[in-house]
Design a protein around this motif. Structure first.
Motif, PDB file in Angstrom:
ATOM      1  N   SER A 194      -3.994   5.725 -11.599  1.00  0.00           N
ATOM      2  CA  SER A 194      -4.243   5.214 -10.252  1.00  0.00           C
ATOM      3  C   SER A 194      -4.506   6.360  -9.294  1.00  0.00           C
ATOM      4  CB  SER A 194      -3.048   4.389  -9.760  1.00  0.00           C
ATOM      5  OG  SER A 194      -1.888   5.203  -9.671  1.00  0.00           O
ATOM      6  N   TYR A 195      -5.296   6.056  -8.284  1.00  0.00           N
ATOM      7  CA  TYR A 195      -5.600   7.033  -7.242  1.00  0.00           C
ATOM      8  C   TYR A 195      -5.577   6.323  -5.893  1.00  0.00           C
ATOM      9  CZ  TYR A 195      -7.888  10.420  -4.266  1.00  0.00           C
ATOM     10  OH  TYR A 195      -8.145  11.288  -3.245  1.00  0.00           O
ATOM     11  N   VAL A 196      -4.927   6.959  -4.920  1.00  0.00           N
ATOM     12  CA  VAL A 196      -4.965   6.498  -3.537  1.00  0.00           C
ATOM     13  C   VAL A 196      -5.185   7.714  -2.644  1.00  0.00           C
ATOM     14  CG1 VAL A 196      -3.641   5.528  -1.618  1.00  0.00           C
ATOM     15  CG2 VAL A 196      -3.486   4.492  -3.872  1.00  0.00           C
ATOM     16  N   GLY A 197      -6.169   7.647  -1.769  1.00  0.00           N
ATOM     17  CA  GLY A 197      -6.436   8.748  -0.864  1.00  0.00           C
ATOM     18  C   GLY A 197      -6.531   8.268   0.577  1.00  0.00           C
ATOM     19  N   THR A 198      -6.262   9.168   1.497  1.00  0.00           N
ATOM     20  CA  THR A 198      -6.452   8.907   2.924  1.00  0.00           C
ATOM     21  C   THR A 198      -7.499   9.870   3.456  1.00  0.00           C
ATOM     22  OG1 THR A 198      -4.147   8.213   3.201  1.00  0.00           O
ATOM     23  CG2 THR A 198      -5.365   8.779   5.198  1.00  0.00           C
ATOM     24  N   ASN A 208       0.828  -1.185   0.000  1.00  0.00           N
ATOM     25  CA  ASN A 208       0.000   0.000   0.000  1.00  0.00           C
ATOM     26  C   ASN A 208       0.871   1.247   0.000  1.00  0.00           C
ATOM     27  OD1 ASN A 208      -2.207  -1.827   0.690  1.00  0.00           O
ATOM     28  ND2 ASN A 208      -1.337  -1.809   2.746  1.00  0.00           N
ATOM     29  N   VAL A 209       0.424   2.293  -0.679  1.00  0.00           N
ATOM     30  CA  VAL A 209       1.086   3.587  -0.579  1.00  0.00           C
ATOM     31  C   VAL A 209       0.117   4.564   0.069  1.00  0.00           C
ATOM     32  CG1 VAL A 209       2.538   3.179  -2.584  1.00  0.00           C
ATOM     33  CG2 VAL A 209       0.345   4.286  -2.910  1.00  0.00           C
ATOM     34  N   TRP A 210       0.645   5.515   0.836  1.00  0.00           N
ATOM     35  CA  TRP A 210      -0.258   6.437   1.526  1.00  0.00           C
ATOM     36  C   TRP A 210       0.463   7.638   2.126  1.00  0.00           C
ATOM     37  CZ3 TRP A 210       1.635   6.128   6.456  1.00  0.00           C
ATOM     38  CH2 TRP A 210       2.142   4.888   6.887  1.00  0.00           C
ATOM     39  N   LEU A 211      -0.323   8.706   2.314  1.00  0.00           N
ATOM     40  CA  LEU A 211       0.063   9.861   3.114  1.00  0.00           C
ATOM     41  C   LEU A 211      -0.816   9.867   4.363  1.00  0.00           C
ATOM     42  CD1 LEU A 211       0.168  12.625   0.336  1.00  0.00           C
ATOM     43  CD2 LEU A 211       2.148  11.582   1.448  1.00  0.00           C
ATOM     44  N   LEU A 212      -0.231  10.162   5.519  1.00  0.00           N
ATOM     45  CA  LEU A 212      -0.991  10.145   6.767  1.00  0.00           C
ATOM     46  C   LEU A 212      -0.685  11.399   7.577  1.00  0.00           C
ATOM     47  CD1 LEU A 212      -2.920   8.430   8.551  1.00  0.00           C
ATOM     48  CD2 LEU A 212      -0.876   7.586   9.720  1.00  0.00           C
ATOM     49  N   PRO A 213      -1.600  12.367   7.607  1.00  0.00           N
ATOM     50  CA  PRO A 213      -1.373  13.589   8.397  1.00  0.00           C
ATOM     51  C   PRO A 213      -1.627  13.355   9.883  1.00  0.00           C
ATOM     52  CG  PRO A 213      -3.499  13.707   7.313  1.00  0.00           C
ATOM     53  CD  PRO A 213      -2.863  12.416   6.851  1.00  0.00           C
ATOM     54  N   SER A 214      -0.928  14.111  10.722  1.00  0.00           N
ATOM     55  CA  SER A 214      -1.138  13.981  12.166  1.00  0.00           C
ATOM     56  C   SER A 214      -2.512  14.475  12.578  1.00  0.00           C
ATOM     57  CB  SER A 214      -0.054  14.739  12.926  1.00  0.00           C
ATOM     58  OG  SER A 214      -0.001  16.100  12.523  1.00  0.00           O
ATOM     59  N   GLN A 248       2.383   4.446 -20.172  1.00  0.00           N
ATOM     60  CA  GLN A 248       2.428   5.642 -19.340  1.00  0.00           C
ATOM     61  C   GLN A 248       1.664   5.381 -18.050  1.00  0.00           C
ATOM     62  OE1 GLN A 248       0.707   9.141 -21.149  1.00  0.00           O
ATOM     63  NE2 GLN A 248       1.465  10.512 -19.549  1.00  0.00           N
ATOM     64  N   SER A 249       2.230   5.818 -16.929  1.00  0.00           N
ATOM     65  CA  SER A 249       1.577   5.651 -15.631  1.00  0.00           C
ATOM     66  C   SER A 249       1.382   7.002 -14.981  1.00  0.00           C
ATOM     67  CB  SER A 249       2.438   4.766 -14.715  1.00  0.00           C
ATOM     68  OG  SER A 249       2.540   3.466 -15.224  1.00  0.00           O
ATOM     69  N   VAL A 250       0.139   7.305 -14.628  1.00  0.00           N
ATOM     70  CA  VAL A 250      -0.202   8.573 -14.000  1.00  0.00           C
ATOM     71  C   VAL A 250      -0.894   8.267 -12.681  1.00  0.00           C
ATOM     72  CG1 VAL A 250      -1.475  10.741 -14.236  1.00  0.00           C
ATOM     73  CG2 VAL A 250      -0.474   9.653 -16.266  1.00  0.00           C
ATOM     74  N   GLY A 251      -0.344   8.752 -11.586  1.00  0.00           N
ATOM     75  CA  GLY A 251      -0.908   8.416 -10.283  1.00  0.00           C
ATOM     76  C   GLY A 251      -0.978   9.598  -9.338  1.00  0.00           C
ATOM     77  N   ARG A 252      -1.966   9.558  -8.464  1.00  0.00           N
ATOM     78  CA  ARG A 252      -2.134  10.595  -7.435  1.00  0.00           C
ATOM     79  C   ARG A 252      -2.318   9.912  -6.089  1.00  0.00           C
ATOM     80  NH1 ARG A 252      -3.884  15.921  -6.540  1.00  0.00           N
ATOM     81  NH2 ARG A 252      -3.563  16.342  -8.753  1.00  0.00           N
ATOM     82  N   GLY A 261     -12.340   6.547  12.083  1.00  0.00           N
ATOM     83  CA  GLY A 261     -10.931   6.211  11.879  1.00  0.00           C
ATOM     84  C   GLY A 261     -10.428   6.665  10.524  1.00  0.00           C
ATOM     85  N   MET A 262      -9.204   6.265  10.216  1.00  0.00           N
ATOM     86  CA  MET A 262      -8.599   6.601   8.941  1.00  0.00           C
ATOM     87  C   MET A 262      -8.973   5.544   7.906  1.00  0.00           C
ATOM     88  SD  MET A 262      -7.124   9.338  10.003  1.00  0.00           S
ATOM     89  CE  MET A 262      -6.277   9.838   8.495  1.00  0.00           C
ATOM     90  N   TYR A 263      -9.283   5.985   6.690  1.00  0.00           N
ATOM     91  CA  TYR A 263      -9.660   5.075   5.602  1.00  0.00           C
ATOM     92  C   TYR A 263      -8.730   5.287   4.409  1.00  0.00           C
ATOM     93  CZ  TYR A 263     -14.077   3.589   7.724  1.00  0.00           C
ATOM     94  OH  TYR A 263     -15.026   3.031   8.546  1.00  0.00           O
ATOM     95  N   TRP A 264      -8.426   4.194   3.755  1.00  0.00           N
ATOM     96  CA  TRP A 264      -7.608   4.165   2.530  1.00  0.00           C
ATOM     97  C   TRP A 264      -8.552   3.974   1.351  1.00  0.00           C
ATOM     98  CZ3 TRP A 264      -6.232   0.013  -0.897  1.00  0.00           C
ATOM     99  CH2 TRP A 264      -5.035   0.179  -1.620  1.00  0.00           C
ATOM    100  N   VAL A 265      -8.451   4.840   0.347  1.00  0.00           N
ATOM    101  CA  VAL A 265      -9.331   4.802  -0.817  1.00  0.00           C
ATOM    102  C   VAL A 265      -8.500   4.493  -2.050  1.00  0.00           C
ATOM    103  CG1 VAL A 265     -11.037   6.073  -2.164  1.00  0.00           C
ATOM    104  CG2 VAL A 265     -10.749   6.589   0.275  1.00  0.00           C
ATOM    105  N   ASP A 266      -8.949   3.522  -2.847  1.00  0.00           N
ATOM    106  CA  ASP A 266      -8.173   3.095  -4.011  1.00  0.00           C
ATOM    107  C   ASP A 266      -9.072   2.959  -5.233  1.00  0.00           C
ATOM    108  OD1 ASP A 266      -5.892   1.809  -5.449  1.00  0.00           O
ATOM    109  OD2 ASP A 266      -7.212   0.069  -5.383  1.00  0.00           O
ATOM    110  N   ALA A 267      -8.594   3.465  -6.368  1.00  0.00           N
ATOM    111  CA  ALA A 267      -9.281   3.281  -7.644  1.00  0.00           C
ATOM    112  C   ALA A 267      -8.247   3.275  -8.758  1.00  0.00           C
ATOM    113  CB  ALA A 267     -10.308   4.384  -7.878  1.00  0.00           C
ATOM    114  N   ASP A 268      -8.537   2.548  -9.833  1.00  0.00           N
ATOM    115  CA  ASP A 268      -7.616   2.425 -10.962  1.00  0.00           C
ATOM    116  C   ASP A 268      -8.400   2.451 -12.266  1.00  0.00           C
ATOM    117  OD1 ASP A 268      -4.991   1.590  -9.478  1.00  0.00           O
ATOM    118  OD2 ASP A 268      -6.537   0.261  -8.688  1.00  0.00           O
ATOM    119  N   ALA A 269      -7.774   2.936 -13.305  1.00  0.00           N
ATOM    120  CA  ALA A 269      -8.383   2.972 -14.631  1.00  0.00           C
ATOM    121  C   ALA A 269      -7.284   2.892 -15.676  1.00  0.00           C
ATOM    122  CB  ALA A 269      -9.198   4.254 -14.812  1.00  0.00           C
TER     123      ALA A 269
END
Length: 267
Positions: free
Chosen positions: A258-262, A25-31, A143-147, A234-242
């Protein structure tokens, strides 16, 4: 167990991971995601086996973009890359919502050189012409484009404006106004247009402390929208791909998005 991003190999390299990043998993986690007044926050960034735990490698921050409520770019401070995580601080002085994102756009190519040897190349589009031979044989380029992103609000929330580039989450419900037991609605867009029929997976954090995945799955409608009722705080991980063929380089025949959100859901 779908605790992965399905980001193409090229993107994994650009993010600072190595090996088989698709199994992690990849992620950003703010305090903090909601602040009553101007304050500092710390943000962790990692590629991990368990959600929101540092047990694999750090996430690269070369392509980090922090957008303040007024649309200006905010520079991170005290950035550091360790063995298991990257970290940076932000001084949030404006009222409104900040968007924190690692935005990657790169290419992965396979080909044969003049001697018939198999070659691989990864890198940004700007270096492709100089580093991949013009006479390469059996050339295949993706080509790979991700956020990878999260949101933080100081005081009153402000609108989160879409960039219109790549695959991105569009707020119908504000991403910092999520409450246990309440329904939230979002949309996914590709290059500013609704993305219908997209599978979305949401996973609550603390996966190392439970046996079940507790995945929440949704499919976007004709307007690219989906809704979710949060079962727990709590904290949730959101994933989507196209994927599509709208590449920015003629040699690339496929674009993987690709998209991954916290997101944080409050009690």
């Amino acid at each position: 167990m779908r605790f992965k991003t399905r980001i193409a190999t090229c993107l994994a390299v650009l993010c600072g991971a190595f090996g088989s990043a698709q199994a992690h998993n990849v992620w950003l986690l703010p305090s903090s995601t909601v602040l009553s007044k101007a304050e500092w926050i710390t943000v962790d960034a990692a590629v991990s086996n368990d959600l929101f735990y540092f047990n694999h490698v750090p996430l690269g921050l070369d392509n980090l973009v922090v957008t303040a409520p007024d649309g200006a770019a905010l520079a991170p401070e005290n950035a550091h890359k360790g063995k298991l995580r990257s970290v940076f601080d932000l001084n949030l002085s404006q009222t409104g919502t900040y968007r924190l994102a690692v935005v990657n756009d790169g290419l992965f190519a396979t080909y044969k050189d003049k001697a018939g040897a198999n070659k691989r190349w990864r890198g940004p589009a700007g270096k492709f012409a100089a580093e991949v031979p013009a006479d390469a044989q059996d050339l295949k380029v993706t080509q790979s484009v991700g956020r990878i992103e999260t949101f933080v609000t100081v005081g009153k929330p402000s609108a989160v404006r879409p960039t219109g580039k790549g695959l991105e989450l569009v707020a119908v419900t504000h991403p910092n106004d999520l409450v246990k037991g309440e329904q939230a609605t979002f949309a996914f867009h590709v290059d500013g247009q609704p993305a219908p029929g997209l599978e979305v997976v949401l996973v609550p954090g603390a996966t190392r402390y439970r046996d079940s995945k507790d995945e929440i799955k949704a499919t976007t409608d004709a307007e690219g929208r989906f809704s979710v009722t949060w079962p727990t705080a709590g904290m949730y991980w959101v994933d989507a791909d196209a994927s599509d063929a709208k590449t920015s380089l003629p040699q690339a025949k496929e674009r993987r998005l690709s998209y991954v959100g916290t997101l944080e859901v409050l009690p």
